[in-house]
Design a protein around this motif. Structure first.
Motif, PDB file in Angstrom:
ATOM      1  N   ASP A 286      53.225  39.905  62.832  1.00 27.50           N
ATOM      2  CA  ASP A 286      53.765  38.625  62.383  1.00 27.50           C
ATOM      3  C   ASP A 286      53.779  38.493  60.862  1.00 27.50           C
ATOM      4  N   GLY A 287      53.229  39.475  60.158  1.00 23.96           N
ATOM      5  CA  GLY A 287      53.180  39.411  58.706  1.00 23.96           C
ATOM      6  C   GLY A 287      51.945  38.725  58.164  1.00 23.96           C
ATOM      7  N   THR A 288      51.019  38.368  59.023  1.00 21.22           N
ATOM      8  CA  THR A 288      49.789  37.720  58.582  1.00 21.22           C
ATOM      9  C   THR A 288      48.781  38.770  58.133  1.00 21.22           C
ATOM     10  N   ILE A 289      48.224  38.582  56.964  1.00 20.77           N
ATOM     11  CA  ILE A 289      47.242  39.528  56.443  1.00 20.77           C
ATOM     12  C   ILE A 289      45.967  39.448  57.266  1.00 20.77           C
ATOM     13  N   THR A 290      45.545  40.583  57.784  1.00 13.80           N
ATOM     14  CA  THR A 290      44.354  40.627  58.625  1.00 13.80           C
ATOM     15  C   THR A 290      43.212  41.418  57.992  1.00 13.80           C
ATOM     16  N   ARG A 291      43.501  42.183  56.999  1.00 15.50           N
ATOM     17  CA  ARG A 291      42.454  42.956  56.330  1.00 15.50           C
ATOM     18  C   ARG A 291      42.859  43.196  54.888  1.00 15.50           C
ATOM     19  N   SER A 292      41.862  43.383  54.031  1.00 14.61           N
ATOM     20  CA  SER A 292      42.126  43.633  52.618  1.00 14.61           C
ATOM     21  C   SER A 292      40.927  44.331  52.003  1.00 14.61           C
ATOM     22  N   ASN A 293      41.195  45.431  51.348  1.00 12.20           N
ATOM     23  CA  ASN A 293      40.176  46.173  50.611  1.00 12.20           C
ATOM     24  C   ASN A 293      40.551  46.151  49.131  1.00 12.20           C
ATOM     25  N   LEU A 294      39.689  45.601  48.314  1.00 12.05           N
ATOM     26  CA  LEU A 294      39.938  45.474  46.879  1.00 12.05           C
ATOM     27  C   LEU A 294      38.878  46.234  46.100  1.00 12.05           C
ATOM     28  N   VAL A 295      39.318  47.061  45.159  1.00 14.28           N
ATOM     29  CA  VAL A 295      38.408  47.708  44.222  1.00 14.28           C
ATOM     30  C   VAL A 295      38.499  46.932  42.918  1.00 14.28           C
ATOM     31  N   LEU A 296      37.404  46.267  42.546  1.00 17.79           N
ATOM     32  CA  LEU A 296      37.392  45.340  41.427  1.00 17.79           C
ATOM     33  C   LEU A 296      36.612  45.918  40.264  1.00 17.79           C
ATOM     34  N   LYS A 297      37.095  45.643  39.057  1.00 17.49           N
ATOM     35  CA  LYS A 297      36.405  45.996  37.826  1.00 17.49           C
ATOM     36  C   LYS A 297      35.991  44.702  37.137  1.00 17.49           C
ATOM     37  N   VAL A 298      34.702  44.565  36.898  1.00 22.75           N
ATOM     38  CA  VAL A 298      34.163  43.352  36.303  1.00 22.75           C
ATOM     39  C   VAL A 298      33.172  43.742  35.211  1.00 22.75           C
ATOM     40  N   PRO A 299      33.082  42.956  34.126  1.00 23.82           N
ATOM     41  CA  PRO A 299      32.089  43.271  33.095  1.00 23.82           C
ATOM     42  C   PRO A 299      30.691  43.404  33.684  1.00 23.82           C
ATOM     43  N   THR A 300      29.956  44.395  33.223  1.00 24.85           N
ATOM     44  CA  THR A 300      28.632  44.668  33.791  1.00 24.85           C
ATOM     45  C   THR A 300      27.710  43.467  33.690  1.00 24.85           C
ATOM     46  N   LYS A 301      27.802  42.716  32.599  1.00 23.73           N
ATOM     47  CA  LYS A 301      26.938  41.547  32.431  1.00 23.73           C
ATOM     48  C   LYS A 301      27.242  40.469  33.454  1.00 23.73           C
ATOM     49  N   SER A 302      28.430  40.479  34.061  1.00 24.48           N
ATOM     50  CA  SER A 302      28.823  39.470  35.046  1.00 24.48           C
ATOM     51  C   SER A 302      28.815  40.025  36.464  1.00 24.48           C
ATOM     52  N   PHE A 303      28.178  41.168  36.672  1.00 25.03           N
ATOM     53  CA  PHE A 303      28.213  41.824  37.981  1.00 25.03           C
ATOM     54  C   PHE A 303      27.540  40.965  39.050  1.00 25.03           C
ATOM     55  N   GLU A 304      26.331  40.475  38.779  1.00 31.94           N
ATOM     56  CA  GLU A 304      25.618  39.651  39.763  1.00 31.94           C
ATOM     57  C   GLU A 304      26.347  38.335  40.019  1.00 31.94           C
ATOM     58  N   THR A 305      26.921  37.771  38.968  1.00 33.49           N
ATOM     59  CA  THR A 305      27.681  36.521  39.139  1.00 33.49           C
ATOM     60  C   THR A 305      28.887  36.747  40.033  1.00 33.49           C
ATOM     61  N   ALA A 306      29.563  37.877  39.851  1.00 32.82           N
ATOM     62  CA  ALA A 306      30.720  38.178  40.678  1.00 32.82           C
ATOM     63  C   ALA A 306      30.323  38.332  42.142  1.00 32.82           C
ATOM     64  N   ILE A 307      29.213  38.991  42.408  1.00 29.06           N
ATOM     65  CA  ILE A 307      28.760  39.154  43.794  1.00 29.06           C
ATOM     66  C   ILE A 307      28.448  37.799  44.418  1.00 29.06           C
ATOM     67  N   GLN A 308      27.807  36.916  43.645  1.00 26.87           N
ATOM     68  CA  GLN A 308      27.465  35.608  44.164  1.00 26.87           C
ATOM     69  C   GLN A 308      28.712  34.790  44.475  1.00 26.87           C
ATOM     70  N   ARG A 309      29.677  34.791  43.583  1.00 30.70           N
ATOM     71  CA  ARG A 309      30.898  34.013  43.806  1.00 30.70           C
ATOM     72  C   ARG A 309      31.709  34.553  44.974  1.00 30.70           C
ATOM     73  N   LEU A 310      31.787  35.841  45.101  1.00 31.10           N
ATOM     74  CA  LEU A 310      32.532  36.421  46.215  1.00 31.10           C
ATOM     75  C   LEU A 310      31.813  36.202  47.539  1.00 31.10           C
ATOM     76  N   SER A 311      30.494  36.198  47.518  1.00 35.28           N
ATOM     77  CA  SER A 311      29.734  35.950  48.747  1.00 35.28           C
ATOM     78  C   SER A 311      29.921  34.524  49.237  1.00 35.28           C
ATOM     79  N   ASP A 312      30.169  33.598  48.322  1.00 33.37           N
ATOM     80  CA  ASP A 312      30.353  32.194  48.701  1.00 33.37           C
ATOM     81  C   ASP A 312      31.723  31.922  49.312  1.00 33.37           C
TER      82      ASP A 312
END
Length: 299
Positions: A105-131
């Motif tokens: 039907d064209g509905t997205i059912t899965r997505s794999n993203l390889v993200l690059k984030v500043p090292t100093k913001s690594f933990e913040t990125a994990i927290q925001r994505l987990s939420d």
């Protein structure tokens, strides 16, 4: 000049002997020695205080490479993906690669993203994505490459000094042979410097930007399996050798299969010819018949 040096040495030895023989100058020397010893205590105190003052001693910033993976489950994968990209962009990050799939039907059912984030913001990125949804899996790794960074920087500095010396020798070269030898060595050292600079840049990119693999999956569906890490060492060599062997055997078998009909036809034609030729070689050549002797008329 030699006479002047002898005279200076004689004067120094003479003053030293005078100081040793007179008692007052000896006390003066001891007093000066004591006076020289006193300022060393503040110097020692200064060195101790320098331990707490980072401006007096070179500080080494730890170089850390951070990597991780995260799996998040939600109702709408397309919405989760958009929110994840927005969260990473707000942290000055970016999407390095993406593997997104949808149903009929064209509905997205899965997505794999390889993200690059500043090292100093690594933990913040994990927290925001987990939420964004329900966190199913998380994995983090840290690798300290400070020693490699310092070593590469030191080698680059030494290589640049070596290049300066080679350029100075190049300017002093007179014969063609000297110019060729120095130029060859100069080219080699410039190539080594370029290699070190590339390695330094690669380390800088790895330490400045952390890598985070985010897997977004639909609620109630099994998580999308990410690509397995390639094998290393003996196992990798064994697999490569086996794959090469099977590929070579398959190629040989294919070639034999393609030639087999022609070989059979050639055998059908060649074998009878060979036997007939061999049979002809075995038959003795016919001896020419001599005519009978003529009768003797004298008898």
């Amino acid at each position: 000049m030699a006479v002047v040096g002898v005279m200076v040495l004689a004067g120094c030895s003479g003053s030293g002997s005078d100081t040793a023989t007179s008692g007052a100058p000896a006390r003066q020397d001891s007093g000066e020695a004591a006076g020289n010893a006193k300022p060393q205590e503040p110097a020692a105190g200064k060195s101790e205080s320098a331990g707490g003052d980072s401006r007096d001693e070179p500080t080494i910033t730890r170089a850390i490479i951070k990597t991780g993976s995260l799996t998040v489950e939600g109702e709408n994968v397309s919405d989760l993906r958009q929110k994840a990209v927005t969260a990473i962009t707000s942290l000055n990050g970016q999407v390095a690669s993406e593997d997104t799939g949808s149903n009929s039907d064209g509905t997205i059912t899965r997505s794999n993203l390889v993200l690059k984030v500043p090292t100093k913001s690594f933990e913040t990125a994990i927290q925001r994505l987990s939420d964004l949804g329900k966190r199913l899996q998380i994995h983090q790794e840290s690798s300290d490459v400070t020693e490699q960074v310092v070593d590469v920087a030191s080698r680059i500095q030494s290589q640049r000094a070596s290049l300066d010396r080679m350029r100075a020798l190049m300017a002093k070269a007179n014969t063609i042979g000297e110019i060729v030898n120095v130029e060859s060595e100069l080219t080699r050292r410039e190539a080594d410097l370029e290699s070190l600079l590339a390695k330094q840049k690669n380390l800088a990119l790895q330490t400045e930007l952390a890598t985070l693999t985010l897997t977004l999956t639909e609620k109630g569906k099994p998580p999308v399996k990410t690509e397995e890490e390639p094998d290393k060492g003996f196992v990798a060599g064994l697999k490569s050798g086996w794959n090469a062997f099977t590929a070579a055997f398959s190629a040989i078998a294919t070639a034999v299969g393609a030639l087999l009909p022609f070989l059979i036809l050639l055998a059908i034609i060649a074998v009878p010819l060979w036997r007939f030729r061999h049979k002809l070689r075995r038959q003795p050549a016919m001896q020419p018949t001599m005519p009978p002797p003529a009768p003797n008329s004298g008898q």
